[in-house]
Each structure stands twice: as C-alpha cells, then as structure tokens.
Write an enzyme that holds these catalytic residues in place. Structure first.
Site, PDB file in Angstrom:
ATOM      1  N   HIS A 181      -3.935  12.032 -10.462  1.00  0.00           N
ATOM      2  CA  HIS A 181      -2.592  11.674  -9.999  1.00  0.00           C
ATOM      3  C   HIS A 181      -2.499  11.839  -8.482  1.00  0.00           C
ATOM      4  O   HIS A 181      -1.904  11.002  -7.781  1.00  0.00           O
ATOM      5  CB  HIS A 181      -1.572  12.560 -10.715  1.00  0.00           C
ATOM      6  CG  HIS A 181      -0.158  12.259 -10.358  1.00  0.00           C
ATOM      7  ND1 HIS A 181       0.847  13.187 -10.429  1.00  0.00           N
ATOM      8  CD2 HIS A 181       0.438  11.127  -9.897  1.00  0.00           C
ATOM      9  CE1 HIS A 181       1.988  12.646 -10.041  1.00  0.00           C
ATOM     10  NE2 HIS A 181       1.764  11.391  -9.714  1.00  0.00           N
ATOM     11  N   GLU A 200      -4.131   8.956  -6.757  1.00  0.00           N
ATOM     12  CA  GLU A 200      -3.225   7.787  -6.740  1.00  0.00           C
ATOM     13  C   GLU A 200      -2.281   7.855  -5.539  1.00  0.00           C
ATOM     14  O   GLU A 200      -2.092   6.868  -4.824  1.00  0.00           O
ATOM     15  CB  GLU A 200      -2.424   7.749  -8.049  1.00  0.00           C
ATOM     16  CG  GLU A 200      -1.309   6.727  -8.082  1.00  0.00           C
ATOM     17  CD  GLU A 200      -0.025   7.281  -8.689  1.00  0.00           C
ATOM     18  OE1 GLU A 200       1.026   7.244  -8.009  1.00  0.00           O
ATOM     19  OE2 GLU A 200      -0.065   7.753  -9.846  1.00  0.00           O
ATOM     20  N   GLU A 253       1.048  15.375   1.153  1.00  0.00           N
ATOM     21  CA  GLU A 253       1.245  14.663  -0.111  1.00  0.00           C
ATOM     22  C   GLU A 253       1.147  15.589  -1.320  1.00  0.00           C
ATOM     23  O   GLU A 253       1.692  15.284  -2.376  1.00  0.00           O
ATOM     24  CB  GLU A 253       0.238  13.507  -0.219  1.00  0.00           C
ATOM     25  CG  GLU A 253       0.721  12.335  -1.056  1.00  0.00           C
ATOM     26  CD  GLU A 253       2.049  11.727  -0.615  1.00  0.00           C
ATOM     27  OE1 GLU A 253       2.754  11.157  -1.478  1.00  0.00           O
ATOM     28  OE2 GLU A 253       2.399  11.821   0.587  1.00  0.00           O
TER      29      GLU A 253
END
Length: 1016
Positions: free
Chosen positions: A119, A122, A193
């Site tokens: 994830h 991504e 992030e």
C-alpha cells in the site's frame, strides 16, 4: 500486424454486447505487458479532427496542477446540501479518455517485517519519476485538463487509474507510464507519505467492518498470507526503520520483483483509432521492465482459521451482527458455472420462504446478505470465502445459536431438494440481459474494472466474465454444499453489547477487544445434521419480474419527443405534476421513474418528522419481499424521506415497471403496521439514530446544516421522543399524513408518452385524495449570515474513542437569482478548479495535516457557498483552522501569478467537465431530477454555464475571491464548524484571540437571525 515492440495483437478476441459501439484490441508487448485498447467513438465530438490528425491534439502536454485521490472517503453529505452541481451535457457532447494499470501484486506480498508495504508503494509512485521529478506533476497535469486520478491496493493486485480531457490522453499517459518505469521513491517524500498512510489508516480505525476484517486476519493461522496487517500505518512502517530495516530498499525490491511487464495489465480508452492507441502504448510502455507472466504463489497447508470457534468483537456503533464464513476452494477457473452465486442467491434471498423472511417473522433479524464478496480477502487465488452477514435485533442477539441452527436447516433443505436448473436458468437470463443492455460507467471506473478483470478472466471474457452463467453443473453445486459444515465455519458476533471479561483479548493494530470461545460439541453435532427442517423454509417461487419485452421505443423521426434535449411537462394538475423524456440517446430497454410525494404535516414539528420517518421505514419493511424479487430481476426500488416528502424511485428494465409500481402503491395506500413490526422497526430506528454522526466528517456537515437550515430536527431530540411513541399514535398520524398529497415526478427512458400518462393514472387510482395546497407544503429557509460574519461552532466527537478532528470552513456567497446566478456558479466552479490541487498539495502533501483535505462548492437549498475541509488525527481544530486560513490568504498571490495559458487550461478543463456526455441513462435522469427537486427546471444549466465561462477572465476570479473569501470584505461571511477529536482539549478554544463569534446557544442564535426567502 502491430507496431514494433508488439509481439501479439487481436481485434476480434473480446466478446462484447451487441449494443457496445466501442472497438477492442488486445496486444502484448515484448516485455510481457498485456494491454487492452478501447476505441470509443463517443469520445470524439462531431467536429473533432483527432481521428484524422491525432498528432495535432496530442502534443499539447504542458505541466499543470491537480490532486491525487487515493481511496475515496465515502460521502455521507446530507441530501439538501447538494454540493458541486457540475452537470453533464447532451448526446452531441463528448466523453473523457481514461486509462488504468493493474499490477498483479498486492498486500499478500508484504514482508512480515514491514506490513502495509504494498500500500505504501502505491502511494510512493505518485511522488515523482526520473522523467517528471516534481511530486505533483502527474496530478497537476490532470487537474489542468479536466482530469482526476485514483488508486487502490488489494490482496493480489494494485490498480492505478485516471481520466482526462480527450485531447490530453497522450500527455497523461506519458506521465502515468513513468510510474512503472522510473519512480524516484525519494526518502524525504517517504517520510511525509508515511503520515498520509497513517492518516488513511486512522480513517478506518473506528469502522466496525474494518475491525472485523482485521480480527479475521489477526486470528488466521500463523504464516498464512491473511495473517498480516494490510493497511499499514506509521507504527508498522516507522518501527521497521527503527529496527534497522532499509524501508526504501524494501520498497524498491518489491517494485523490482513484481512491477514488470509479465504482471501488468493496461487498459487505455480513447477516441483515437486503435492503431494510434497501440503506437502510444508501444512507445510509452516498451521500457517497462521485462518479466514472466507468473503470478506470486502462496503455499498454504492448513485451514485459515481454527475450527469450532466463536469470536465476539466489541463494536464501535450500536449494532448486532452475526457473521458466518465458510472457506471454499478458489473457484476462478469455474467462472462459467458461478455455482457459488447460485448458493448466494438462495441463502441471501429475501422473498417468501427465505431465511431472511423466516428470521424477520421471528423478530430476530432485520437484514441478511450472503455470498463471496468482490474484496480480495474473500476472492483470492488461495480460497473463496463465502460470507453470511445477519443484522440482528436485541432479541436476535440472544438467539444466535438457534439462528445458526436455522441456517443449517436451510442448507439441509438445499441438499434434499437437489440443485434446481430453473433457478440457474433465471440467473442466466438475468446475467445475459444485463450484459446485452449494460449501462455504461464513468470511463476511469470502466478502465479500472477491465484492467482488474484481465487478471481474472481470459481476454475474450474480460467484459462477459462478470455476467456469464454458461454451464449448469448440478454436481459442482452439490460438491460446494459439502463445504458448508460446522467444522468449516467461522462465527463472528459484532456487538456494542460486548461484555469485557478476564478472557478478553486485544487486537493490536485497531485496539479492538474480543473474546474467543469454543462452540460446544453438542451444537456442532446438531448443526451437522438438523433433525428437522421448519416448514416455513422453502425455495423461492419463479420471478414474475424478469422482463420479456426488450423492444426500444425510440425512433429517428424529427418530430419525435425523444429528439428533444430536455424533459417536457406533460401533466400539471393540483395533485400531480409529471415530467417526461423519451430516451433517444442510449436506446436500451431501461427507464427511470422518480417521484417526490409531499405528505400532509409530515415536517410540521419534530414529532411529525419522527412519525413520518417511522411510517416510511415500516412501509419499506412491508414492501421488502416484493421489491426484493424485482431487484433480482434488475428492477430496483428506493424509498426514502426528505423534509415533508416521500421519495419513491423505480428504475431498471422497463417491461415490468408499471406492474411493480402498482403493487407498491396498492400496499402503500392501505398499509397499517402491526405491533410486532412496529417494535422491531422502532428498535432499528433507535439504533440508527444512536449511530448518526459517529463519523466526524458526516458530523461536521450535519452541524453546518443544523446552523444553516431554519427547520432542522436534531437526532438526540428525535431519540428522546421515539421512546414514548406508541403504535396507536402512529396509526392516527398515518390517516392525516395521507389525506392530502402532491406528487411531482419524472418518467425518463424507454417509455412512450402514453405509457408515462398511464403511470400517472396508477398514482391517481391508488391515491384518490385531495391535493395539498402549495402554501401547506414545507418550504425550507436558509439563514442569511450577517455582513462580515465570522462564526465558530465547537463540538466534541460523538464517538469518545475517535481521534480524528474536523474543521469545515464554510463561506456563504449569495442566493441564486435568475440573472446573475449562472455567472456566479461559473465563477465558483472555476475557482474550485484552480484551487483544488494547490489546496491538496499544500495542506495534505506538504503539511501532512491529514488524509482528508477538500475544497468544494456547496449549494444548500439554492444558496451558493464554498467549503474548505480538513480531517486530522494529529492536530487540533484551532491549528487546522489556522492552516486553512493561511492557505486561503496565500491564494491572492497564486491567482495573480497564474499565466494566461494556465488560466485558459483551467477554463477548458471545467468546460470539458460541464459538457461531458452522460455515461448512462441514470446519470442523465439524476441531472434532470436535481433540477426538478430544486424547482429550478433549468435542464440545460451545464451548457449555459459553459457558455458563461467563455467571458470570464482572471480579474473576475480575483475579484470574486477578494469579495467573498478575504476577511476584510463585508461580503466575507464565514462559519467554521470544528469537531474536536478525543485526543484534543476543547478548552484550548477559550484561549483563542480573534474577532470571531462562538455559537454557544444555537437556538438563541437562530431565533435572532434573518433567513433567505425559500427558493425550493
């Protein structure tokens, strides 16, 4: 046959509907990448030269600004606050281009020492590439050209997709392709992030469905691919780094191992000829790393879960759910048989004789769903997990073992009567008619669906695979029934009534409390072979709603009403007003009929509102068996309640639509509830009211509307009144409620005008009552915030374990008026187009305030407004509001600094959105319906706004911003709603200094306020 670099190509592989005008080509590149190219003739407008001169269009690839939306937060916006009203155009207009890449690797590949890594990968692909190093370059480009993007990570695949204005497809593909060739994965971007991944996880933290899924993963046997934490959060990823793991190297290894051509399925949908699309794909994706088409394999030697166990999980919301799961073998290769869907159809059925009907009659259950869900966790290469979810009443919670006993009685019935070919044939007929007359989806959704399907089905069935019931296999169904045993069943009970004890355990990632119990051998034996089957349990009867007539009413004569671009009013009487449009665009045997029925006195006060809602919920309960059967045949019914109006929608295949409407109205006109159902639905409604506003985002919208709307009945007030309501009260109220009515509706689709008039006659014959005068119908009034208003409303989160705070900053603009409203709407929408990506980039990507950062228009009962919204589990509302204000103050410089080319790009992008062709009949109907319920009746609003947009210049936008959003302006009127998370201290609001007014007594504030005249 193909361009250099393409090793295989076929134009006649894909089986498509005879009504599908698109052309499909499957190609394979030398690096193993498989691509499905789709030429959509509707993407090019009538005067487009793209097909003749594609090079003229594709070179314009300037950089721009946008936002990337990862997994969308579900919207719970109240109906009366319609938000962004950007509509679509007529059949002569164009559609967007789109693309999707689905990589055959997902969370199952997470290393144990860095869970959530797939994830996280991504997320990182959006953060720049060697060719396009700016972090927001891809999103910027899409935003300037009317586009958007999205991505999601599943257990065994990861999907990225976008849509964009048709002439900028190649420019978008240039940026998109670099995700899969040379992502930068910079360390400083990773550090930021990780916070975005953590914020996303915090969105799910208070979700009962997510908690249950993680409990099922947590209690899976050690070493099983399910026995992980797929979301990922700051702890799982930062802890890995603190243990000395090089997280960047781990991400790059995952990328190198799996992001290669052999595992990639690309879909590109454009208006260009297939040869052009192929040349672009070869040019842009040839440098993707080469690799074999061998998917990751996972060895599993034992069952997922221990046998004979019952898990009780403490719920966040006030719910009681019994969740049963049985593990089946992977059935991907048997998609032509769909045996699991045959069983799901019967076990989840809601008609007469069904388990649902039986448990409902006992007062134990309110809903049942069954089947193998589309989620990767339930539909993997390892196993299919067949689930049955039963929502229980309070008394049902006390009877869970009896309920499971009846489930096994029904399973025994299915074994004894043997699989029935006529039931399979019904499902086959429904699947075939859905495939033949499928409604189109938005382009990017379609691209993503096709890309994911390429991993599941052979290319020929990439579309048909979801619909096809080709092979009747009685023995396979019998074989699958053999897996439905107590030993192969997992039981989960999710309830707010969870009692903590010494045996309570703790799921580490969500912090959920649960217990694990052994099911007694005597119960297991009883369930294995029930001694009897209750006579009320039966197979469903044949479905009378399956359509037989698929003829299309539209023709091409010039005087046909179908050639009109807008609905026409065919009946305008004191009791009924009907709008009508024959569909001459999609030409499918489908129709949408929507109605709003004003009920007498339904919204006069809080008690009337509550009793109307209770009546409508009881009516839905009474209608359930009828409308369920119709829904199986793809004729859907929706019954809901808005202010003093019952909204009834019947939509789908039109053949049996009048039959269903007649049955619904026949029940409605004479319906009186029983004591038994009154108690059950009242309890269910009480639970719904208790669960309202548990999500901070929906809570903030609710609080804003509570300030703005003159008539707004509070959920807590309703809850207090509900306790003392009796059936006698309700019955007396129903008679008054239905004594005077007004019905307004639209019939749109495959219906002739005389058929629409027949539908109005069905209303008149079933509801022969007096019309309710205009002055007796409820009219909502919206507060007129005073000049220079700077209001603040502070409220704590309803769920005391919710860490997320929300700030929603609302600016009230002006009410609609006939002369200026279209230009004002165009200004607001263009401002939104310009600031959307910078807002996201500054407050989410750079400052990492939280996962949800939004800015968008609000139209509340035709009063224009604009909202900025941030949700954060890290910062308190005072700080969030300060950062939002800081961003708003920076917009003067941003707007003044926009060069002419960028400004025109934003205008062009918005124009494309406004004039985008409706993808389906439903989208078109909804656009008309919004005009009707708003009493605006401007069915060509989008075209008018696009026309108005042409004359708007940069100075107009700056002037609008200065007038309505700059605090020194008297026209700047603000309302900040602040929802304080459980980890914040609302006392900090007291320390603030500033020229704002805190609303402490809402009732007194509204009493002393002025309100706009009602517009709808």
């Amino acid at each position: 046959m193909g361009a250099d670099g393409c090793v295989w190509s076929s134009d006649d592989t894909v089986i498509k509907s005879p009504n599908d005008r698109r052309l499909y080509r499957v190609i394979q590149l030398e690096n193993g990448l498989c691509a499905l190219l789709v030429h959509d003739p509707d993407i090019c407008s009538d005067d487009s030269k793209t097909l003749d001169n594609p090079e003229d269009e594709q070179d314009d690839v300037e950089e721009g600004q946008s936002d990337y939306e990862d997994e969308d937060e579900e919207s719970e916006e109240d109906e009366e606050d319609e938000g962004d009203d950007k509509g679509n155009g007529t059949s002569s207009q164009t559609k967007k281009a789109a693309a999707a890449m689905c990589v055959g690797m997902g969370s199952f590949c997470d290393p144990v020492e860095a869970q959530g890594l797939a994830h996280f990968l991504e997320h990182m692909l959006f953060m720049g590439s060697t060719e396009f190093p700016d972090e927001n370059e891809y999103d910027s480009f899409l935003s300037k050209h009317g586009g958007s993007s999205n991505a999601y990570t599943e257990c065994e695949h990861t999907c990225y997709h976008f849509e964009v204005k048709r002439e900028f497809l190649k420019g978008a593909l240039m940026r998109f392709s670099q995700f899969f060739i040379s992502p930068l994965v910079k360390m400083e971007a990773m550090e930021r992030e990780i916070l975005a991944v953590d914020s996303e996880f915090n969105q799910a933290l208070q979700s009962d469905a997510c908690r249950l899924q993680q409990l099922q993963c947590h209690t899976a046997v050690t070493g099983h691919p399910l026995n992980k934490f797929f979301w990922g959060n700051k702890k799982s990823l930062v802890d890995a780094m603190e243990k000395g793991i090089d997280l960047r190297e781990k991400i790059l290894k995952l990328y190198r191992d799996y992001y290669h051509g052999g595992l990639m399925k690309l879909v590109v949908i454009g208006g260009e000829p297939l040869d052009i699309l192929e040349s672009w794909v070869v040019e842009l994706f040839a440098n993707v790393q080469k690799g074999p088409g061998v998917k990751p394999e996972f060895s599993v030697k034992e069952p997922i879960w221990k046998a004979g166990k019952l898990y009780r999980l403490e719920a966040v919301k006030d719910v009681h759910i019994l969740d049963l799961t049985w593990t089946l073998p992977c059935l991907r290769q048997d998609y032509l048989k769909k045996s699991e869907d045959y069983l799901a159809h019967l076990m989840g059925h809601e008609g007469k004789g069904s388990l649902h009907s039986f448990l409902k009659a006992k007062g134990w259950a309110t809903s049942i769903s069954a089947g193998v869900s589309d989620e990767g966790i339930h539909r993997s290469s390892l196993a299919y997990i067949f689930g049955m979810s039963i929502h229980l009443t309070d008394s049902g919670l006390e009877q869970i073992f009896d309920i499971i006993g009846f489930v096994y009685q029904y399973l025994k019935l299915l074994r004894e009567v043997s699989p029935q070919e006529w039931i399979f044939k019904e499902l086959q007929d429904i699947g075939n008619m859905e495939f033949r007359f499928a409604e189109e989806q938005p382009q990017d959704d379609y691209a993503a669906e096709l890309a994911a399907n390429l991993h599941v089905y052979p290319a020929e069935h990439v579309i048909y695979g979801d619909y096809v019931y080709k092979e009747w296999d009685k023995e396979m169904i019998k074989n699958l029934l053999g897996f439905f045993t107590p030993e192969n069943m997992r039981i989960d009970v999710v309830s707010k009534s969870f009692k903590k004890s010494e045996d309570s355990r703790y799921e580490p990632w969500f912090g959920s409390h649960y217990t694990e119990e052994d099911v007694s051998p005597s119960l297991m034996k009883l369930w294995r072979d029930p001694p009897e089957i209750d006579g009320s349990l039966q197979l469903p009867s044949k479905n009378e709603f399956i359509p037989l007539d698929f003829s299309v009413r539209a023709n091409n004569t010039s005087d046909d009403p179908g050639n009109l671009s807008s609905p026409i009013c065919i009946i305008d009487e004191p009791l009924i007003k009907f709008w009508y449009k024959l569909d001459n665009t999609f030409k499918l045997p489908r129709a949408n009929t929507y109605f709003r029925i004003n009920l007498k006195g339904a919204y006069d006060d809080v008690k009337s509102c509550l009793m109307t809602e209770l009546f409508i919920n009881l009516l839905k309960d009474e209608l359930n068996e009828i409308i369920y059967q119709a829904s199986v045949a793809k004729l859907e019914t929706s019954v809901s309640f808005f202010s003093d109006k019952l909204e009834l929608k019947i939509y789908g295949f039109n053949d049996k639509l009048p039959v269903l409407l007649s049955k619904v109205l026949a029940v409605a006109k004479s319906f009186l509830p029983t004591e038994e159902r009154f108690k059950v639905i009242k309890e269910d409604m009480e639970r719904t009211l208790k669960n309202t506003n548990m999500k901070p985002l929906s809570h903030s919208s609710y609080l804003r509307l509570q300030v703005l709307c003159e008539s707004f009945y509070d959920v807590d007030e309703k809850l207090c009144l509900l306790t003392d309501l009796s059936l006698a009260d309700l019955k007396a109220f129903i008679a008054k409620l239905l004594s005077q009515l007004f019905i307004e509706g639209i019939c749109h689709g495959n219906l002739l005008e005389e058929e629409a008039i027949h539908i109005s006659d069905i209303f008149k014959s079933n509801l022969p009552v007096q019309p309710i005068p205009v002055e007796m119908r409820h009219q909502e009034h919206i507060i007129c915030l005073p000049s220079g208003a700077n209001l603040v409303r502070d409220v704590s989160v309803k769920n005391k374990c919710e860490t997320n705070s929300v700030v929603e900053l609302y600016f009230q603009i002006e009410p609609e008026n006939k002369i200026e409203s279209i230009k004002l709407k165009a200004l607001i929408d263009l401002f939104d187009e310009i600031v959307d990506e910078p807002c996201f980039n500054q407050l989410r990507t750079k400052e990492q305030l939280g996962y949800v950062v939004e800015s968008s228009p609000r139209i509340t009962y035709r009063i224009f407004g604009f909202c900025f919204c941030v949700q954060s589990s890290k910062y308190n509302p005072v700080y969030l509001l300060e950062r939002i204000d800081n961003f708003i103050n920076s917009l003067q410089e941003l707007l003044e600094g926009l060069d002419d080319e960028s400004f025109e790009n934003y205008k062009s992008g918005l124009t494309a959105k406004l004039l985008e062709k409706d993808p389906s009949l439903t989208y078109e109907t909804n656009r008309y319906w919004n005009q009707i319920i708003d009493k605006r009746y401007m069915f060509d609003l989008s075209q008018k706004e696009a026309e108005e947009l042409k004359s708007i210049n940069k100075k107009d936008i700056i002037d609008w911003y200065s007038k309505y959003l700059v605090q020194s302006s008297p026209k700047c009127r603000r309302l900040a709603v602040r929802v304080w998370g459980c980890n914040t201290d609302m006392n900090e609001a007291e320390k603030e200094t500033g020229s704002f007014q805190i609303i402490k007594d809402l009732k007194a504030f509204k009493t002393s306020s002025k309100f706009y005249p009602s517009l709808c």
